[in-house]
Write an enzyme that holds these catalytic residues in place. Structure first.
Site, PDB file in Angstrom:
ATOM      1  N   GLU A  37      -4.835  12.553 -20.982  1.00 52.72           N
ATOM      2  CA  GLU A  37      -5.834  11.837 -21.779  1.00 52.72           C
ATOM      3  C   GLU A  37      -6.637  10.828 -20.958  1.00 52.72           C
ATOM      4  O   GLU A  37      -7.707  10.417 -21.377  1.00 52.72           O
ATOM      5  CB  GLU A  37      -5.145  11.133 -22.966  1.00 52.72           C
ATOM      6  CG  GLU A  37      -4.622  12.119 -23.999  1.00 52.72           C
ATOM      7  CD  GLU A  37      -3.690  11.473 -25.021  1.00 52.72           C
ATOM      8  OE1 GLU A  37      -3.692  11.933 -26.173  1.00 52.72           O
ATOM      9  OE2 GLU A  37      -2.961  10.532 -24.678  1.00 52.72           O
ATOM     10  N   ASP A  84      -4.630  19.493 -33.820  1.00 56.37           N
ATOM     11  CA  ASP A  84      -3.836  20.342 -34.726  1.00 56.37           C
ATOM     12  C   ASP A  84      -3.919  19.778 -36.136  1.00 56.37           C
ATOM     13  O   ASP A  84      -4.500  18.720 -36.353  1.00 56.37           O
ATOM     14  CB  ASP A  84      -2.362  20.393 -34.261  1.00 56.37           C
ATOM     15  CG  ASP A  84      -1.756  18.998 -34.199  1.00 56.37           C
ATOM     16  OD1 ASP A  84      -1.781  18.400 -33.121  1.00 56.37           O
ATOM     17  OD2 ASP A  84      -1.306  18.484 -35.243  1.00 56.37           O
TER      18      ASP A  84
HETATM   19  N1  ADE Z   1      -0.723  14.046 -31.640  1.00 61.84           N
HETATM   20  C1  ADE Z   1      -1.408  15.195 -31.758  1.00 61.84           C
HETATM   21  N2  ADE Z   1      -0.993  15.889 -32.832  1.00 61.84           N
HETATM   22  C2  ADE Z   1      -0.009  15.146 -33.408  1.00 61.84           C
HETATM   23  C3  ADE Z   1       0.819  15.326 -34.532  1.00 61.84           C
HETATM   24  N3  ADE Z   1       0.730  16.436 -35.288  1.00 61.84           N
HETATM   25  N4  ADE Z   1       1.726  14.371 -34.829  1.00 61.84           N
HETATM   26  C4  ADE Z   1       1.830  13.266 -34.058  1.00 61.84           C
HETATM   27  N5  ADE Z   1       1.069  13.055 -32.977  1.00 61.84           N
HETATM   28  C5  ADE Z   1       0.157  13.973 -32.649  1.00 61.84           C
END
Ligand code: ADE
Length: 234
Positions: free
Chosen positions: A11, A198
């Site tokens: 990142e 996601d």
């Molecule tokens: N970072 C990226 N996706 C995530 C998720 N589903 N839960 C926690 N941190 C995250």
């Protein structure tokens, strides 16, 4: 000086590549990389994952570097069907979804004996980030909303539904609220910038590695655009 925190090397690596005149100081196993981006003074650091790492990192930025503002950049899971993979969320406010003192009469998420449920992000930083995001990432949508953080990768649809119904969050990740919390105590303006990797449900484990790089690209582009704008305003 602007403090920029990302949880993972991926990142912050691309941001560090754009820095000039860098000097690195290692504190608490975190490399604080001080320098400039487009002439604007910044300190960029990988905090490590989770709320404790993130809070420690923000505190060091406050005390040692006396930063004027903190930006937390990275990726997150979407909590809103209209916020798609690749889109950006800018924090209105943030809270710790795994803080639970309900037994003492506090709403879930509230830290006992603190005077706020959530930590408000800086309105001016958010407005600036929104304007820049629409310019540098024209193919995606930018949203403003609540970021809910916890020491948990959310990949379960029941947990996701609970986060949505309890907190009305826009996205979930693992550091933002800790940084907001530390910034609040130190009276430093902050903003969380998260690109969605996601949907924080049963597909998260599959989607996350697939879309992580693309999502990071969007948040990095925004951050560099923001530094560019800030150096012009300086
Ligand atoms: N970072 C990226 N996706 C995530 C998720 N589903 N839960 C926690 N941190 C995250």
């Amino acid at each position: 000086m602007l403090g920029i925190i990302g949880a993972m090397d991926e990142e912050v690596a691309k941001i560090k590549e754009k820095m000039e005149d860098t000097e690195i100081t290692t504190i608490a196993a975190m490399d604080f990389c001080e320098g400039t981006i487009h002439g604007y003074p910044v300190v960029v650091v990988r905090s490590g994952i989770g709320k404790v790492n993130a809070a420690m990192c923000a505190q060091i930025l406050a005390v040692k570097y006396k930063v004027d503002a903190i930006i937390n950049t990275g990726i997150a899971g979407s909590l809103d069907a209209s916020i798609d993979i690749g889109d950006i969320v800018l924090s209105t406010d943030t809270l710790e979804h795994d803080m639970d003192a309900v037994a003492f009469g506090y709403p879930v998420g509230q830290i006992p004996r603190m005077d706020t449920l959530s930590f408000a992000a800086d309105d001016k930083l958010r407005a600036l980030a929104k304007e820049i995001c629409q310019k540098v990432n024209p193919d995606i949508s930018v949203f403003e909303g609540r970021v809910v953080s916890g020491d948990q990768f959310v990949s379960d649809k029941d947990k996701k539904e609970w986060l949505v119904s309890t907190f009305k969050g826009s996205c979930t990740e693992m550091e933002g609220a800790a940084i907001g919390h530390a910034a609040y105590l130190n009276k430093i303006p902050f903003l969380i910038i998260r690109a969605i990797s996601d949907k924080a449900d049963d597909s998260a484990f599959i989607d996350y590695p697939t879309f992580e790089a693309k999502a990071i690209e969007h948040s990095v582009r925004l951050l560099l655009g923001l530094c560019d704008k800030m150096s012009q305003n300086n």
